[in-house]
Every structure is written in C-alpha cells, then in structure tokens.
Scaffold this motif. Structure first.
Motif, PDB file in Angstrom:
ATOM      1  N   VAL A 191     -50.330 -64.643  36.735  1.00  0.00           N
ATOM      2  CA  VAL A 191     -49.254 -65.629  36.594  1.00  0.00           C
ATOM      3  C   VAL A 191     -48.694 -65.596  35.178  1.00  0.00           C
ATOM      4  CG1 VAL A 191     -48.696 -68.089  36.626  1.00  0.00           C
ATOM      5  CG2 VAL A 191     -50.113 -67.115  38.440  1.00  0.00           C
ATOM      6  N   PHE A 192     -49.577 -65.533  34.182  1.00  0.00           N
ATOM      7  CA  PHE A 192     -49.116 -65.480  32.789  1.00  0.00           C
ATOM      8  C   PHE A 192     -48.216 -64.269  32.555  1.00  0.00           C
ATOM      9  CE2 PHE A 192     -49.749 -63.730  28.499  1.00  0.00           C
ATOM     10  CZ  PHE A 192     -49.106 -64.731  27.775  1.00  0.00           C
ATOM     11  N   GLU A 193     -48.637 -63.120  33.045  1.00  0.00           N
ATOM     12  CA  GLU A 193     -47.827 -61.919  32.821  1.00  0.00           C
ATOM     13  C   GLU A 193     -46.472 -62.027  33.513  1.00  0.00           C
ATOM     14  OE1 GLU A 193     -49.494 -58.008  32.799  1.00  0.00           O
ATOM     15  OE2 GLU A 193     -51.542 -58.796  32.878  1.00  0.00           O
ATOM     16  N   LEU A 194     -46.460 -62.533  34.741  1.00  0.00           N
ATOM     17  CA  LEU A 194     -45.193 -62.637  35.470  1.00  0.00           C
ATOM     18  C   LEU A 194     -44.249 -63.649  34.818  1.00  0.00           C
ATOM     19  CD1 LEU A 194     -46.458 -62.463  39.164  1.00  0.00           C
ATOM     20  CD2 LEU A 194     -45.284 -60.668  37.868  1.00  0.00           C
ATOM     21  N   LEU A 195     -44.812 -64.714  34.242  1.00  0.00           N
ATOM     22  CA  LEU A 195     -43.982 -65.752  33.629  1.00  0.00           C
ATOM     23  C   LEU A 195     -43.566 -65.421  32.197  1.00  0.00           C
ATOM     24  CD1 LEU A 195     -45.705 -69.081  34.790  1.00  0.00           C
ATOM     25  CD2 LEU A 195     -43.632 -68.024  35.707  1.00  0.00           C
ATOM     26  N   HIS A 196     -44.447 -64.760  31.438  1.00  0.00           N
ATOM     27  CA  HIS A 196     -44.231 -64.645  29.997  1.00  0.00           C
ATOM     28  C   HIS A 196     -44.131 -63.221  29.466  1.00  0.00           C
ATOM     29  CE1 HIS A 196     -44.871 -68.952  29.293  1.00  0.00           C
ATOM     30  NE2 HIS A 196     -45.857 -68.882  30.156  1.00  0.00           N
ATOM     31  N   MET A 197     -44.493 -62.234  30.238  1.00  0.00           N
ATOM     32  CA  MET A 197     -44.535 -60.855  29.730  1.00  0.00           C
ATOM     33  C   MET A 197     -43.520 -60.008  30.490  1.00  0.00           C
ATOM     34  SD  MET A 197     -46.987 -61.141  27.462  1.00  0.00           S
ATOM     35  CE  MET A 197     -47.730 -59.573  27.104  1.00  0.00           C
ATOM     36  N   GLU A 198     -42.263 -60.333  30.303  1.00  0.00           N
ATOM     37  CA  GLU A 198     -41.211 -59.685  31.086  1.00  0.00           C
ATOM     38  C   GLU A 198     -41.087 -58.200  30.793  1.00  0.00           C
ATOM     39  OE1 GLU A 198     -37.648 -61.816  30.402  1.00  0.00           O
ATOM     40  OE2 GLU A 198     -38.316 -63.636  31.443  1.00  0.00           O
ATOM     41  N   ARG A 199     -41.569 -57.764  29.645  1.00  0.00           N
ATOM     42  CA  ARG A 199     -41.437 -56.349  29.285  1.00  0.00           C
ATOM     43  C   ARG A 199     -42.473 -55.475  29.994  1.00  0.00           C
ATOM     44  NH1 ARG A 199     -37.759 -55.789  25.270  1.00  0.00           N
ATOM     45  NH2 ARG A 199     -37.261 -57.657  24.059  1.00  0.00           N
ATOM     46  N   ILE A 200     -43.441 -56.096  30.636  1.00  0.00           N
ATOM     47  CA  ILE A 200     -44.381 -55.342  31.465  1.00  0.00           C
ATOM     48  C   ILE A 200     -43.894 -55.428  32.907  1.00  0.00           C
ATOM     49  CG2 ILE A 200     -46.737 -55.176  32.333  1.00  0.00           C
ATOM     50  CD1 ILE A 200     -47.743 -56.246  29.747  1.00  0.00           C
ATOM     51  N   PRO A 201     -43.635 -54.299  33.569  1.00  0.00           N
ATOM     52  CA  PRO A 201     -43.150 -54.342  34.947  1.00  0.00           C
ATOM     53  C   PRO A 201     -44.107 -55.097  35.857  1.00  0.00           C
ATOM     54  CG  PRO A 201     -42.986 -52.117  34.052  1.00  0.00           C
ATOM     55  CD  PRO A 201     -43.778 -52.923  33.062  1.00  0.00           C
ATOM     56  N   ALA A 202     -43.559 -55.898  36.746  1.00  0.00           N
ATOM     57  CA  ALA A 202     -44.389 -56.697  37.646  1.00  0.00           C
ATOM     58  C   ALA A 202     -45.324 -55.825  38.467  1.00  0.00           C
ATOM     59  CB  ALA A 202     -43.494 -57.538  38.560  1.00  0.00           C
ATOM     60  N   HIS A 203     -44.852 -54.641  38.883  1.00  0.00           N
ATOM     61  CA  HIS A 203     -45.718 -53.795  39.730  1.00  0.00           C
ATOM     62  C   HIS A 203     -46.943 -53.312  38.953  1.00  0.00           C
ATOM     63  CE1 HIS A 203     -44.634 -49.900  37.890  1.00  0.00           C
ATOM     64  NE2 HIS A 203     -43.414 -50.372  37.785  1.00  0.00           N
ATOM     65  N   ALA A 204     -46.802 -53.124  37.628  1.00  0.00           N
ATOM     66  CA  ALA A 204     -47.960 -52.715  36.831  1.00  0.00           C
ATOM     67  C   ALA A 204     -48.998 -53.829  36.781  1.00  0.00           C
ATOM     68  CB  ALA A 204     -47.515 -52.331  35.428  1.00  0.00           C
ATOM     69  N   THR A 205     -48.524 -55.062  36.604  1.00  0.00           N
ATOM     70  CA  THR A 205     -49.427 -56.206  36.597  1.00  0.00           C
ATOM     71  C   THR A 205     -50.152 -56.328  37.928  1.00  0.00           C
ATOM     72  OG1 THR A 205     -48.108 -57.445  34.993  1.00  0.00           O
ATOM     73  CG2 THR A 205     -49.533 -58.724  36.445  1.00  0.00           C
ATOM     74  N   LEU A 206     -49.398 -56.330  39.033  1.00  0.00           N
ATOM     75  CA  LEU A 206     -49.998 -56.528  40.351  1.00  0.00           C
ATOM     76  C   LEU A 206     -50.950 -55.401  40.714  1.00  0.00           C
ATOM     77  CD1 LEU A 206     -47.688 -58.663  40.476  1.00  0.00           C
ATOM     78  CD2 LEU A 206     -47.489 -58.121  42.911  1.00  0.00           C
ATOM     79  N   ASN A 207     -50.515 -54.161  40.500  1.00  0.00           N
ATOM     80  CA  ASN A 207     -51.345 -53.031  40.916  1.00  0.00           C
ATOM     81  C   ASN A 207     -52.696 -53.029  40.221  1.00  0.00           C
ATOM     82  OD1 ASN A 207     -49.327 -52.164  42.601  1.00  0.00           O
ATOM     83  ND2 ASN A 207     -48.593 -50.534  41.240  1.00  0.00           N
ATOM     84  N   GLU A 208     -52.682 -53.253  38.902  1.00  0.00           N
ATOM     85  CA  GLU A 208     -53.976 -53.170  38.221  1.00  0.00           C
ATOM     86  C   GLU A 208     -54.849 -54.371  38.517  1.00  0.00           C
ATOM     87  OE1 GLU A 208     -56.219 -52.500  33.984  1.00  0.00           O
ATOM     88  OE2 GLU A 208     -54.062 -52.144  34.085  1.00  0.00           O
TER      89      GLU A 208
END
Length: 470
Positions: free
Chosen positions: A113-130
């Motif tokens: 949730v933190f990455e999706l809300l605050h780390m826009e420069r990291i692609p969402a698919h990278a966050t979810l996949n890992e």
C-alpha cells in the motif's frame, strides 16, 4: 539531546536516484537460486523485528550489496513506520470482515500500500510481483493470492481516481496514536495539532552547517562542483538544505570537514547561545557534539564537553577532528554528579534526554515505541540535571535548558518547578540581551522561553535561559 538511538536519515525518493529526473528504479528481484536477499524481504524482516522488539535500526549496513538498494531500503522502512496506521486502515477497508492477518502478511500488505500510494516512480507491477512472490515463498499460495487481490484492488481504485483512503480522523490520516494527538490538541489547540501531525510526515532533506572559515555561499559552491545541490535555508543564516544527498557523504567536502549535519532547530539555538554565553561554558549531555562544534566556531570558550557515554564522546572528538576544529577538553561523567566544585563555571548548556517528540519528522518510530505512560519517564532525570547544573554555576551565571520535546511537562512545567525550588534563578527572555532576527521572533513565547514546533523547515525544540540572580 534526544533519547532516541542514532538513526540514518530518510531522504526524498528523488534524491535516491541522484538525478533531477530519475529513471524508474526496478529493485532487484530475488532469483530462485540467488542467495542475495531482496530489498523488500529485508524491509519486511526488519520491520517485523521492530514490531516484536521495539528496537529501531533503519540502517541496511551490509545487508544489501547495491548502494541504490540500500537507500531504497531506508525509504521503505521509514515509510512503513511513518504511515503505518493509515496503511493498516487502507488494508482493512479491502478485507472481508473477520479476516485476521498474520503479522508478516499484514506487513507485506502495508508495504505494498505504501509503495502504491507514495512511490510512484516504482512501477506498480514491480511492487506487486515481488511482494506476491515473497509472500508465496515464505507463507504459501493462499496468503500470496490474498496479497495479490488486495493490492490489485487498490491499484484499480487509484487508476480510477477513487479517493484512497476516504475521510479519516486526524490520528488515522496522519498515522499517530490517539493519545498523542489528544495531548497536542489539549496543549496547542486543534489547528496547531493538525499542523504538527502533518509536518511530522514531511521530511524534505537534511541541513548542514559550513565548517571553519567557510560561508554558506562558499560551501554551496564547493558542493556544486562535486555534483551536490544545496540551497540556502529560508530562516537560518548560513545553513544549507540538501534535498538530493545521494553522494553527499562521498564528497571531498565531507572528508575534509567543510560541513557537519545539524537540524535547523539546533542551529538556531546554537546561534542564540553563541551571542549570549560569556565566560567559561560547560556543555552537559553534549554528544554527538553539533552544538559544541558550533559554539567553538563562534568563539565561545568551552571549559569542557561532557557526556556519560564513552562511545558517544569518541564521536564528538571525531567530529571536531574531521572539521579541523580544536577540540575542547572531553569529560566522560554523569551529569547528575559532575566532578566539579560549586560555583565553578559561568554557564551550562543542558540539552537533556527527553521524549524527543519534536523529532518525529526524522524519527517516525517514536510514534509507536513511546506510550502515554512512558512518555514522561525522563522528567526525574531532567530535574536532577537541572539542580546539578545549578550547583556548578556561578552567581550571575546561566543555565541554558533545552529539549527536543513538544511536551509541556518536560519544558515549561519542568522549568517552572525548578524556579520554584531554586528561587535564586529567574527565566530571562531571549530577546532581553539582544534583539532577535525577525524570522525568529515568533519562536519566543510570552514568558520569554523558546518554543519551535514542527513545520516544513524545522523540528520541535524548547529552550529556556535561566539566570542565577545572586
């Protein structure tokens, strides 16, 4: 002096890239046959350890091999601590009623949730996949499907511009304990409490002080030649704000001692003290020595620099040596039983251990490691330090009492109690001996003490100038 252990400093995500317009960063995924731990695995492991033990150490040290991954680790771990209550709320909004999550699954969801809300420069698919892969490896298929479903649900809401989260109370929206927000509302009023809570979630970089013989402009030019951008601080003379500090510690400017790091609130009080302290000065509870260093550079004669910790006093000495400033005598001693005779110094700087609630901007773990019952545990020690300082101060001498706390019990009420018990001392307004700069005048209270509250440029700080009248 903060009672909080030494911590690394969180930097804005832009600075992690070291570029004005950084490329998207894809943290290394862990291959099946790769023993190197991934950034997110390490973040989740260390955040879980923090939740269990209360010990906060956002320092990747040798855990991660890549420098960029180490910086991302700090950003993610600090973000989890800073926004944890709100992250949990967003997760709970997307779970079926009655589902109880294991701590490690809840932490993985909060990180996503933190990455999706605050780390826009990291692609969402990278966050979810890992994250899904990490949970599958550690907890099995069913939990990984839950994580995947919750995060993809959130991703769809964000893509459709649905408000995330919805309307929330101040304590949840800004991720603070209810009791802490209620205290600040009671002590400062609702409007100021909102500003404090919101400021606690903004930390735009670090401030540095120019070293011996350097002006802020000269230091700025020196850093620019090494690729580090620094801007003059809006309210503190000579201070520089470094927002993109990816390579700051590898510069020749740092190695040669052309600057040291110090919060703006501490820089302000150092400026005030340098203009007002006369004669021999004892700095008690001094480590890591930023104020001592600033005072010496401004011509104050320090009779001794004192702290209880030998390890921290070595850090004081190292800072003086790196900055090529003559180090005053170092005294490893208990500030409540100083090895000095009565009436032996003209002034004591007493930056006492405290709850450190004024430093939450850079130390977000304080919100979760401090409880309402433990918040004021430092008060007896503060009182003992004050009375011992009073013993060694000469007639007409001063005690500069300081905390990085927002709590009146450690600040104005502690001073009031001391003045009642030691009637020969009086509170001397900071503006009596010398006019205050116009940008700072708002920080002097009606009683004449110094109170800085967290905002976009400073952290919380309190200081009182106590004069021995006889």
């Amino acid at each position: 002096m903060s009672a909080v252990a030494e911590r690394s400093i969180e930097l804005p995500y832009e600075s992690l890239m070291g570029l004005a317009k950084p490329k998207q960063h894809h943290p290394r995924l862990r291959r099946q046959n790769d023993a190197t731990i991934s950034v997110r695995e390490q973040v989740l492991a260390d955040f879980g350890a923090f939740q269990q033990s209360g010990h906060w150490n956002p320092n990747p040290s040798g855990k991660l091999g890549d420098e960029r991954d180490r910086r991302l680790y700090t950003q993610l771990l600090q973000g989890l601590a800073r926004h944890h209550r709100l992250l949990e709320t967003v997760v709970q909004e997307r779970l079926h009623h009655g589902i109880q999550l294991k701590p490690e699954i809840a932490a993985a969801l909060a990180l996503g949730v933190f990455e999706l809300l605050h780390m826009e420069r990291i692609p969402a698919h990278a966050t979810l996949n890992e994250l899904v892969g990490v949970v599958r490896q550690q907890s099995g298929t069913a939990p990984s499907r839950l994580v995947n479903g919750v995060l993809r649900n959130l991703q769809r809401d964000l893509e459709s511009d649905k408000p995330v989260p919805g309307e929330q109370p101040l304590a949840i929206r800004t991720s603070h304990p209810d009791w802490m927000v209620e205290r600040w509302i009671q002590n400062y009023g609702a409007e100021q409490a909102v500003q404090i809570c919101e400021a606690n979630n903004r930390f735009s970089g670090i401030t540095i002080c120019p070293g011996l013989g350097l002006s802020g402009a000269e230091l700025q030019q020196s850093l620019a030649k090494e690729g580090v951008s620094a801007a003059p601080h809006s309210r503190v003379p000579e201070a520089l704000l470094v927002e993109q500090a990816a390579s700051l510690w590898e510069t020749r400017a740092y190695e040669e001692g052309r600057f040291w790091v110090q919060d703006t609130s501490s820089q302000v009080i150092t400026h005030l003290l340098a203009e007002r302290l006369e004669g021999s000065v004892l700095d008690v509870c001094a480590a890591p020595g930023g104020k001592s260093l600033g005072l010496v550079l401004n011509g104050v004669r320090l009779q001794a620099v004192c702290d209880l910790s030998t390890r921290r006093m070595r850090r004081v000495r190292n800072n003086f040596e790196r900055c090529q400033v003559p180090c005053p005598p170092l005294l490893v001693a208990d500030g409540t039983t100083l090895p000095l005779p009565d009436d032996s110094v003209d002034a004591v700087l007493l930056d006492v251990p405290c709850s450190a609630t004024g430093t939450i901007r850079k130390n977000p773990d304080i919100k979760w490691t401090c409880s309402a019952t433990e918040l004021l545990n430092w008060r007896p020690l503060q009182s003992q330090l004050l009375h011992e300082a009073a013993r060694v101060v000469r007639p007409r001498g001063v005690i500069a009492y300081a905390t990085c706390s927002l709590e009146p019990e450690e600040n104005v009420r502690q001073v009031q109690t001391f003045l009642e018990e030691m009637p020969k001392f009086v509170l001397e307004p900071w503006s009596v001996s010398k006019p205050l700069p116009s940008a700072w005048a708002c920080w002097e209270t009606r009683e004449g003490a110094w109170q800085m509250l967290p905002d976009d440029t400073t952290m919380g700080f309190y200081a009182a100038f106590l004069r021995c009248a006889t």
